[in-house]
Write a protein that holds these residues in place. Structure first.
Motif, PDB file in Angstrom:
ATOM      1  N   ARG A 130      78.843   0.648  39.612  1.00  0.00           N
ATOM      2  CA  ARG A 130      78.757   1.840  38.768  1.00  0.00           C
ATOM      3  C   ARG A 130      77.588   1.765  37.800  1.00  0.00           C
ATOM      4  O   ARG A 130      76.904   2.769  37.550  1.00  0.00           O
ATOM      5  CB  ARG A 130      80.072   2.026  38.013  1.00  0.00           C
ATOM      6  CG  ARG A 130      81.233   2.443  38.919  1.00  0.00           C
ATOM      7  CD  ARG A 130      82.555   2.416  38.188  1.00  0.00           C
ATOM      8  NE  ARG A 130      83.653   2.830  39.065  1.00  0.00           N
ATOM      9  CZ  ARG A 130      84.935   2.663  38.772  1.00  0.00           C
ATOM     10  NH1 ARG A 130      85.291   2.084  37.619  1.00  0.00           N
ATOM     11  NH2 ARG A 130      85.859   3.068  39.621  1.00  0.00           N
ATOM     12  N   ILE A 131      77.353   0.585  37.244  1.00  0.00           N
ATOM     13  CA  ILE A 131      76.183   0.421  36.369  1.00  0.00           C
ATOM     14  C   ILE A 131      74.903   0.648  37.161  1.00  0.00           C
ATOM     15  O   ILE A 131      73.976   1.324  36.701  1.00  0.00           O
ATOM     16  CB  ILE A 131      76.186  -0.982  35.725  1.00  0.00           C
ATOM     17  CG1 ILE A 131      77.343  -1.116  34.722  1.00  0.00           C
ATOM     18  CG2 ILE A 131      74.848  -1.272  35.052  1.00  0.00           C
ATOM     19  CD1 ILE A 131      77.213  -0.271  33.482  1.00  0.00           C
ATOM     20  N   SER A 132      74.833   0.098  38.371  1.00  0.00           N
ATOM     21  CA  SER A 132      73.653   0.291  39.214  1.00  0.00           C
ATOM     22  C   SER A 132      73.396   1.773  39.461  1.00  0.00           C
ATOM     23  O   SER A 132      72.249   2.234  39.422  1.00  0.00           O
ATOM     24  CB  SER A 132      73.840  -0.445  40.544  1.00  0.00           C
ATOM     25  OG  SER A 132      72.748  -0.238  41.404  1.00  0.00           O
ATOM     26  N   ARG A 133      74.465   2.530  39.715  1.00  0.00           N
ATOM     27  CA  ARG A 133      74.307   3.970  39.957  1.00  0.00           C
ATOM     28  C   ARG A 133      73.758   4.674  38.716  1.00  0.00           C
ATOM     29  O   ARG A 133      72.898   5.545  38.812  1.00  0.00           O
ATOM     30  CB  ARG A 133      75.648   4.577  40.365  1.00  0.00           C
ATOM     31  CG  ARG A 133      75.618   6.095  40.525  1.00  0.00           C
ATOM     32  CD  ARG A 133      76.917   6.627  41.111  1.00  0.00           C
ATOM     33  NE  ARG A 133      78.084   6.171  40.402  1.00  0.00           N
ATOM     34  CZ  ARG A 133      78.535   6.683  39.250  1.00  0.00           C
ATOM     35  NH1 ARG A 133      77.866   7.664  38.662  1.00  0.00           N
ATOM     36  NH2 ARG A 133      79.635   6.219  38.690  1.00  0.00           N
ATOM     37  N   LEU A 134      74.253   4.287  37.535  1.00  0.00           N
ATOM     38  CA  LEU A 134      73.768   4.902  36.298  1.00  0.00           C
ATOM     39  C   LEU A 134      72.294   4.599  36.053  1.00  0.00           C
ATOM     40  O   LEU A 134      71.551   5.434  35.530  1.00  0.00           O
ATOM     41  CB  LEU A 134      74.604   4.411  35.110  1.00  0.00           C
ATOM     42  CG  LEU A 134      76.044   4.914  35.026  1.00  0.00           C
ATOM     43  CD1 LEU A 134      76.796   4.185  33.923  1.00  0.00           C
ATOM     44  CD2 LEU A 134      76.071   6.419  34.788  1.00  0.00           C
ATOM     45  N   LEU A 135      71.869   3.398  36.425  1.00  0.00           N
ATOM     46  CA  LEU A 135      70.483   2.991  36.179  1.00  0.00           C
ATOM     47  C   LEU A 135      69.503   3.588  37.185  1.00  0.00           C
ATOM     48  O   LEU A 135      68.289   3.553  36.959  1.00  0.00           O
ATOM     49  CB  LEU A 135      70.378   1.464  36.217  1.00  0.00           C
ATOM     50  CG  LEU A 135      71.239   0.689  35.210  1.00  0.00           C
ATOM     51  CD1 LEU A 135      70.987  -0.807  35.342  1.00  0.00           C
ATOM     52  CD2 LEU A 135      70.981   1.150  33.787  1.00  0.00           C
ATOM     53  N   ALA A 136      70.002   4.131  38.287  1.00  0.00           N
ATOM     54  CA  ALA A 136      69.136   4.657  39.359  1.00  0.00           C
ATOM     55  C   ALA A 136      68.644   6.055  39.007  1.00  0.00           C
ATOM     56  O   ALA A 136      69.126   7.060  39.519  1.00  0.00           O
ATOM     57  CB  ALA A 136      69.889   4.654  40.687  1.00  0.00           C
ATOM     58  N   VAL A 137      67.657   6.103  38.108  1.00  0.00           N
ATOM     59  CA  VAL A 137      67.067   7.371  37.669  1.00  0.00           C
ATOM     60  C   VAL A 137      65.608   7.413  38.121  1.00  0.00           C
ATOM     61  O   VAL A 137      65.018   6.383  38.454  1.00  0.00           O
ATOM     62  CB  VAL A 137      67.166   7.512  36.134  1.00  0.00           C
ATOM     63  CG1 VAL A 137      68.626   7.504  35.695  1.00  0.00           C
ATOM     64  CG2 VAL A 137      66.401   6.399  35.424  1.00  0.00           C
ATOM     65  N   PRO A 138      64.996   8.618  38.148  1.00  0.00           N
ATOM     66  CA  PRO A 138      63.585   8.699  38.545  1.00  0.00           C
ATOM     67  C   PRO A 138      62.707   7.781  37.690  1.00  0.00           C
ATOM     68  O   PRO A 138      62.870   7.685  36.471  1.00  0.00           O
ATOM     69  CB  PRO A 138      63.247  10.173  38.306  1.00  0.00           C
ATOM     70  CG  PRO A 138      64.553  10.882  38.479  1.00  0.00           C
ATOM     71  CD  PRO A 138      65.588   9.952  37.923  1.00  0.00           C
ATOM     72  N   VAL A 190      62.973   5.050  42.290  1.00  0.00           N
ATOM     73  CA  VAL A 190      63.987   5.068  41.244  1.00  0.00           C
ATOM     74  C   VAL A 190      64.016   3.709  40.550  1.00  0.00           C
ATOM     75  O   VAL A 190      63.587   2.688  41.091  1.00  0.00           O
ATOM     76  CB  VAL A 190      65.385   5.412  41.801  1.00  0.00           C
ATOM     77  CG1 VAL A 190      65.396   6.778  42.446  1.00  0.00           C
ATOM     78  CG2 VAL A 190      65.851   4.360  42.795  1.00  0.00           C
ATOM     79  N   MET A 191      64.547   3.707  39.325  1.00  0.00           N
ATOM     80  CA  MET A 191      64.660   2.473  38.570  1.00  0.00           C
ATOM     81  C   MET A 191      65.757   1.582  39.143  1.00  0.00           C
ATOM     82  O   MET A 191      66.814   2.066  39.551  1.00  0.00           O
ATOM     83  CB  MET A 191      65.009   2.781  37.111  1.00  0.00           C
ATOM     84  CG  MET A 191      63.916   3.474  36.331  1.00  0.00           C
ATOM     85  SD  MET A 191      62.517   2.379  36.018  1.00  0.00           S
ATOM     86  CE  MET A 191      63.304   1.032  35.158  1.00  0.00           C
ATOM     87  N   VAL A 192      65.497   0.300  39.160  1.00  0.00           N
ATOM     88  CA  VAL A 192      66.537  -0.682  39.446  1.00  0.00           C
ATOM     89  C   VAL A 192      66.466  -1.762  38.372  1.00  0.00           C
ATOM     90  O   VAL A 192      65.422  -1.975  37.763  1.00  0.00           O
ATOM     91  CB  VAL A 192      66.396  -1.314  40.851  1.00  0.00           C
ATOM     92  CG1 VAL A 192      66.545  -0.261  41.928  1.00  0.00           C
ATOM     93  CG2 VAL A 192      65.067  -2.044  40.997  1.00  0.00           C
TER      94      VAL A 192
END
Length: 321
Positions: A130-138, A190-192
């Motif tokens: 869930r944290i990974s999904r939140l961090l996956a922004v342009p 996307v950001m990782v």
């Protein structure tokens, strides 16, 4: 004046030599200067990681808790403040102030308890996903791309396979190389996080969990699943059915992170092969005794082999128990 933790000083000098000694001599004055500039008062004993010190503080005049982090100038920390700026508190601690030249940041204070202290592997993997999904922004254009490391990854895998005695068969190593070739060069913009293990996810007040210590890369969010899984090695070792436990972990990460399960499996397998070679060259930090270290290396071989096999529809049956 700020006092440098003794263990941190010893490790820094051992790793960095004269440059580390010189930086440590400047560090107390630097911390005091930053506290004054950013209008903060110390609020507890400093802690440290491998390359930085973290000082609990209170912001004046509000009394808001925060931390001052100052790191040794190291390429691995170059893009940490950029990542925090992009996320703006989404899935990660907030960045209040930054001094990139001095590798210093004033950050939202999370709690000291980390996700690594949670025994339930299902919870660890789900929270991490869930944290990974939140961090996956342009991602902005100035941050480093994981795709730029693909050629280096392949060259290192081939070199390690040639130079090191190991227990992985040819298919297992070839699978990791294929992942680098097929997924490594063309990755999403996307950001990782880049180092998303459970120790880098802390309990917090604003949200239940927030990430710290990012590398600030741009690439495939499925890449972080392999880091998370690798850090659960000791828990997985205790599983009655290792294959089932590994499949379940990958499936749960893919679902929570909303990434393709096959990509998550392949990146996890790449990380496992890397770990098997790394353990042979450098050892594992979590294994200080030779016998335990050898066991973890053999486990990395086994994990890499399990992950090298596509699971198809069968892996879906592992969800839920």
């Amino acid at each position: 004046m700020f006092e440098v933790p003794e263990a941190f000083a010893q490790d820094t000098v051992a790793r960095e030599g004269e440059a580390g000694t010189a930086w440590l001599a400047r560090l107390p004055a630097l911390v005091d200067e930053l506290l004054e500039r950013w209008n903060c008062s110390p609020d507890g004993a400093a802690v440290h990681g491998a390359v930085g010190v973290v000082v609990p503080v209170r912001r004046r005049p509000s009394g808001e808790p925060a931390v001052l982090k100052v790191s040794f100038p190291h390429p691995g920390n170059d893009h940490e403040p950029h990542a925090f700026t992009v996320w703006a508190g989404r899935g990660a601690v907030l960045l209040h102030e930054r001094d990139d030249e001095r590798y210093a940041m004033l950050l939202e204070r999370a709690r000291t308890a980390s996700l690594a202290e949670v025994e339930d592997t299902d919870e660890v993997i789900t929270v991490g996903g869930r944290i990974s999904r939140l961090l996956a922004v342009p991602a902005p254009p100035e941050l480093p791309r994981l795709s730029a490391r693909a050629d280096e990854w392949e060259a290192r895998l081939r070199l390690d396979a040639d130079e090191l005695t190991h227990g992985m068969d040819g298919h297992t190593v070839a699978s990791a190389i294929a992942t680098v070739r097929e997924l490594g060069h063309d990755q999403p913009e996307v950001m990782v996080h880049g180092d998303l293990h459970a120790g880098n996810i802390l309990r917090a007040a604003r949200e239940p969990w927030l990430a710290i210590d990012p590398k600030g890369y741009v690439g495939d969010p499925a890449y972080d699943g392999g880091t998370l899984l690798k850090a659960r090695a000791l828990a997985l070792l205790r599983a009655d059915d290792l294959g089932r436990a590994v499949r379940r972990a990958v499936d749960m990460f893919a679902e929570a992170a909303e990434v393709d399960r096959e990509r998550a499996r392949r990146w996890a397998q790449f990380h496992a092969v890397e770990a098997a070679f790394w353990g042979r060259r450098h050892g594992f930090h979590i294994a200080r005794q030779h016998e335990q270290a050898a066991g973890l290396v053999r486990f990395a071989d086994e994990l890499a082999g399990l992950l090298a096999q596509p699971w198809g529809a069968a892996s879906r049956a592992t969800r839920g128990g």
